[in-house]
Design an enzyme around this catalytic site. Structure first.
Site, PDB file in Angstrom:
ATOM      1  N   TYR A   1       5.399   6.021  10.626  1.00 35.04           N
ATOM      2  CA  TYR A   1       5.632   4.626  10.998  1.00 35.04           C
ATOM      3  C   TYR A   1       6.476   3.817  10.014  1.00 35.04           C
ATOM      4  O   TYR A   1       6.758   2.671  10.248  1.00 35.04           O
ATOM      5  CB  TYR A   1       4.308   3.904  11.303  1.00 35.04           C
ATOM      6  CG  TYR A   1       3.248   3.962  10.201  1.00 35.04           C
ATOM      7  CD1 TYR A   1       3.318   3.110   9.100  1.00 35.04           C
ATOM      8  CD2 TYR A   1       2.169   4.843  10.286  1.00 35.04           C
ATOM      9  CE1 TYR A   1       2.344   3.130   8.122  1.00 35.04           C
ATOM     10  CE2 TYR A   1       1.184   4.880   9.301  1.00 35.04           C
ATOM     11  CZ  TYR A   1       1.272   4.013   8.215  1.00 35.04           C
ATOM     12  OH  TYR A   1       0.309   4.046   7.247  1.00 35.04           O
TER      13      TYR A   1
ATOM     14  N   ARG B   1       0.872  -1.168   0.000  1.00 33.14           N
ATOM     15  CA  ARG B   1       0.000   0.000   0.000  1.00 33.14           C
ATOM     16  C   ARG B   1       0.917   1.229   0.000  1.00 33.14           C
ATOM     17  O   ARG B   1       1.585   1.524   0.979  1.00 33.14           O
ATOM     18  CB  ARG B   1      -0.887  -0.061   1.244  1.00 33.14           C
ATOM     19  CG  ARG B   1      -1.891   1.039   1.389  1.00 33.14           C
ATOM     20  CD  ARG B   1      -1.641   1.902   2.591  1.00 33.14           C
ATOM     21  NE  ARG B   1      -1.739   1.202   3.860  1.00 33.14           N
ATOM     22  CZ  ARG B   1      -1.139   1.606   4.963  1.00 33.14           C
ATOM     23  NH1 ARG B   1      -0.380   2.689   4.958  1.00 33.14           N
ATOM     24  NH2 ARG B   1      -1.245   0.935   6.072  1.00 33.14           N
TER      25      ARG B   1
ATOM     26  N   HIS C   1      -3.017   4.297   5.047  1.00 30.69           N
ATOM     27  CA  HIS C   1      -4.094   3.317   5.249  1.00 30.69           C
ATOM     28  C   HIS C   1      -5.429   3.978   4.904  1.00 30.69           C
ATOM     29  O   HIS C   1      -6.211   3.469   4.119  1.00 30.69           O
ATOM     30  CB  HIS C   1      -4.091   2.821   6.699  1.00 30.69           C
ATOM     31  CG  HIS C   1      -5.359   2.141   7.093  1.00 30.69           C
ATOM     32  ND1 HIS C   1      -5.707   0.899   6.595  1.00 30.69           N
ATOM     33  CD2 HIS C   1      -6.380   2.520   7.909  1.00 30.69           C
ATOM     34  CE1 HIS C   1      -6.891   0.544   7.097  1.00 30.69           C
ATOM     35  NE2 HIS C   1      -7.319   1.511   7.891  1.00 30.69           N
TER      36      HIS C   1
END
Lengths: 397, 326
Positions: free
Chosen positions: A301, A288, A292
């Site tokens: 992150y 991805r 998200h």
């Protein structure tokens, strides 16, 4: 596609090359046909399936991947402009979705999670309808029966069980059809979920049920490597495809950025399921690229180097290279795809602005299928309450 | 008229539905060859085969979740959850999925799933085998919740639940499974509408509302009160959602007093909802506050002390005394 068209020895070869060969934690072999360099390789089983894809179909794959990426960009922009409450981007996962979606047949039923915009495109769902949920005007937006494409499900993995139950219904329908001597086309179900959802108990239970009843279901896990901010390593200690072995059915890891391999593997799996051989787990190994959802920030992150490395494996770039190198598409084709994308973006933007806000009476009408006195009572109260405002307005006027 | 136990009546009701509707099917743990731990499904697998009567893997979320899928494909599944306290693993599927699919699809999809749950205490069992979680489900829009208290209702209400296009949770009063009663298998009578309450005993001084396992207790309390010259009306609610407030209201307008009895904890329970509604609808007819008789705010206690926990005749009579004292 009948079972006779399966390459001889397919089942055995698969068993040997996929989950069965690896110890639980060992890396599993990944099926790849079209590499990041745009060159077509071969696979002992799936090359035969890839050969079924003619040049026209390849161009459709490319067009659909480009269209859905353009749509994704537009939806993200709409969210940034405050037109959508949230958006769930799919960029990076186009091949996994377009490849698998095109492998399904109209009679197959699809249970998506909430990121399967590419599959929705392939199943002819109006993309503007897909935005209703994110605009806050519907909790669904389309009639699932029209294209056998179920509503999105936000509770992770809940739909994997629905998929298995639906597949059990198909089994029964076939028996009823056989008893009535009618010809019912064979069908299968695809359940989409992500690597994060693979930790949910419902995924486990769905695989237990699917195996127990030999249900015609294909579990299609898009391992996009990040469950919001938590990496796959926290979800699983073994390659996800290897888990299938524990349930007693084939598990295949496929390069999820390779549309040809994804299509081939999914086509095989669906045939396997439709022919009564039971479930299959496909792990589409992908990434991805974006967030998200529009609510998170990937820079918090993960490393940009990781993102850059995955961009090198971009599903559209590699198919473009292949199409150009093989002379299967010219500049005019790519120009047309770009122009189509702009048209689509325009359509989505204008349609989103025009999406009607429903009347809450519609919600009253659909809580229950049959009459319910509490609903009638509360609706009557609401009507009276609303009428009070209207008469106030009349007085004011 | 046939005489049978509640367990047998449900069994016969299921048999009738399976015979009538080729797309109905039963699923749950141990419901096939064993016939269920209470033998409610006894003999059905032999008659209808394992495609219609499924011994499922031991997984409650799996049972309800796959039932939803079967319903989406046009089937009418009846799930058995073995005991009340084991429904929680399926809570997610029931509340976030089953209850909402019709609404989410704007009425395009229906999920006519029935979930049978043997519930309630009084059987001397161990932890998780005696709970009454009906309020948890009643709070969720989209679900219907009913509970029979006698064999005739049991026979007909299960069939009506299966015919209903909405999901229905069918709470079976397990300590009454062996209670015998007359069943008219030809005529549903009042049971034709499983969502309506019944006045099962007429009276003029006070009303007791109960359902499922407590209906016989409420009747016994009313009979005991009549020996003291009190005329007590008893209502078998039968349906917890929707709740038939009209029948309760009409009774309260006649008697002026209301006691609601259920096994579930009093706090946050159905009794509070009934009390509040009757307060709104019939305040000026009330001679006394609505009094609730229910379980304490504690996990269902160990079997050796459950008698102190469960509403019984004495607790209902004490509530009646309090109500009449106003």
């Amino acid at each position: 596609m009948g079972s006779t068209q399966l390459p001889p020895g397919t089942e055995e070869t698969l068993a040997a090359t996929t989950a069965a060969a690896a110890a639980p934690g060992e890396p599993v072999e990944m099926v790849q046909l079209l590499g990041p360099d745009g060159k077509l390789g071969s696979d002992p089983i799936f090359s035969d399936y890839a050969k079924r894809i003619d040049p026209e179909k390849l161009r459709v794959f490319y067009t659909d991947m480009a269209r859905i990426r353009r749509f994704d960009q537009e939806a993200t922009a709409l969210q940034r402009q405050g037109e959508l409450a949230l958006w769930v981007p799919l960029t990076g996962q186009e091949a996994a979705q377009i490849g698998s979606g095109h492998a399904s047949q109209p009679q197959d039923y699809i249970f998506p999670t909430y990121r399967e915009h590419g599959v929705a495109l392939v199943r002819n769902v109006d993309l503007a309808e897909l935005l209703k949920q994110f605009r806050g005007v519907s909790n669904g937006g389309w009639d699932p029966r029209e294209n056998n494409f179920h509503l999105y499900t936000l509770v992770l993995a809940a739909q994997t069980l629905h998929a298995v139950g639906y597949a059990m219904g198909i089994q029964r329908d076939q028996k009823l059809a056989a008893a009535e001597d009618s010809t019912d086309s064979k069908a299968a179900v695809i359940a989409y979920f992500g690597d994060g959802a693979s930790s949910e108990g419902d995924v486990h239970e769905s695989m237990v049920f699917a195996a127990s009843y030999n249900a015609p279901v294909v579990f299609f896990c898009q391992n996009n490597h990040w469950a919001i901010s938590v990496p796959t390593e926290v979800q699983t200690k073994v390659p996800l495809a290897n888990r299938a072995k524990g349930y007693g059915f084939p598990g295949i890891r496929v390069d999820g950025n390779d549309v040809i391999a994804v299509h081939a593997v999914t086509e095989w799996a669906l045939e396997h399921a439709r022919e009564g051989r039971g479930p299959v787990l496909i792990e589409a190994y992908t990434y991805r690229v974006g967030a998200h959802t529009t609510a998170d920030d990937p820079t918090k992150y993960r490393e940009s180097a990781e993102e850059a490395a995955w961009r090198e494996k971009d599903p559209l770039d590699r198919l473009e290279k292949y199409l150009r190198a093989e002379g299967l598409a010219d500049e005019a084709f790519f120009d047309q795809v770009d122009a189509d994308g702009d048209e689509l973006a325009k359509y989505v933007r204008s349609t989103t602005h025009g999406l009607e806000v429903p009347d809450i009476r519609e919600a009253f009408a659909n809580v229950y299928a049959e009459q319910h006195p509490l609903i009638a009572e509360e609706l009557a109260w609401f009507e009276e309450y609303s009428a009070g405002f209207e008469s106030d307005e009349e007085t004011a006027n | 008229m046939a005489t049978m136990t509640i367990a047998k009546a449900i069994n016969e009701g299921l048999r009738a539905s399976l015979t009538k509707n080729p797309k109905s099917l039963l699923m749950g743990e141990d419901i096939g060859h064993l016939g269920g731990v209470y033998r409610v499904t006894d003999g059905l697998i032999k008659e209808f085969g394992d495609e219609r009567v499924l011994d499922t893997p031991l997984a409650e979320s799996g049972i309800v979740g796959t039932a939803i899928g079967l319903a989406l494909r046009g089937y009418s599944p009846v799930c058995e959850i073995q005991f009340d306290g084991f429904v929680y693993p399926a809570f997610n599927q029931i509340t976030t999925q089953l209850a909402k699919i019709h609404a989410r699809s704007l009425g395009k999809l229906t999920v006519p799933v029935v979930i049978r749950i043997p519930y309630g205490g009084g059987i001397g069992s161990i932890e998780h085998h005696s709970e009454s979680p009906e309020a948890l489900f009643a709070h969720t829009a989209g679900l219907r919740i009913i509970s029979p208290s006698n064999a005739h209702d049991a026979y007909w209400m299960i069939q009506k639940a299966i015919e209903c296009q909405d999901p229905v949770i069918f709470f079976e009063p397990k300590r009454r499974y062996w209670l015998k009663g007359e069943v008219d298998v030809e005529n549903a009578g009042l049971s034709a509408d499983p969502f309506k309450a019944h006045v099962v005993r007429e009276g003029t001084d006070a009303t007791i509302v109960a359902y499922g396992p407590l209906v016989p207790v409420a009747l016994a309390a009313a009979n005991a009160a009549s020996e003291d010259g009190r005329s007590v009306e008893v209502i078998d609610l039968r349906s917890i959602s929707p709740l038939d407030f009209d029948t309760v209201e009409a009774s309260v307008k006649k008697t002026g007093r209301l006691i609601v009895a259920h096994e579930a904890p009093t706090f946050g329970g159905i009794g509070g909802e009934i009390a509040a509604r009757i307060g709104e609808r019939a305040f000026l007819h009330l001679e006394a506050p609505v009094i609730r008789v229910g379980g304490f705010h504690m996990p269902y206690p160990v079997a050796k002390v459950e008698e102190d926990y469960l509403p019984d005749i004495d607790k209902i009579l004490e509530a009646l005394d309090r109500s009449l004292a106003y």
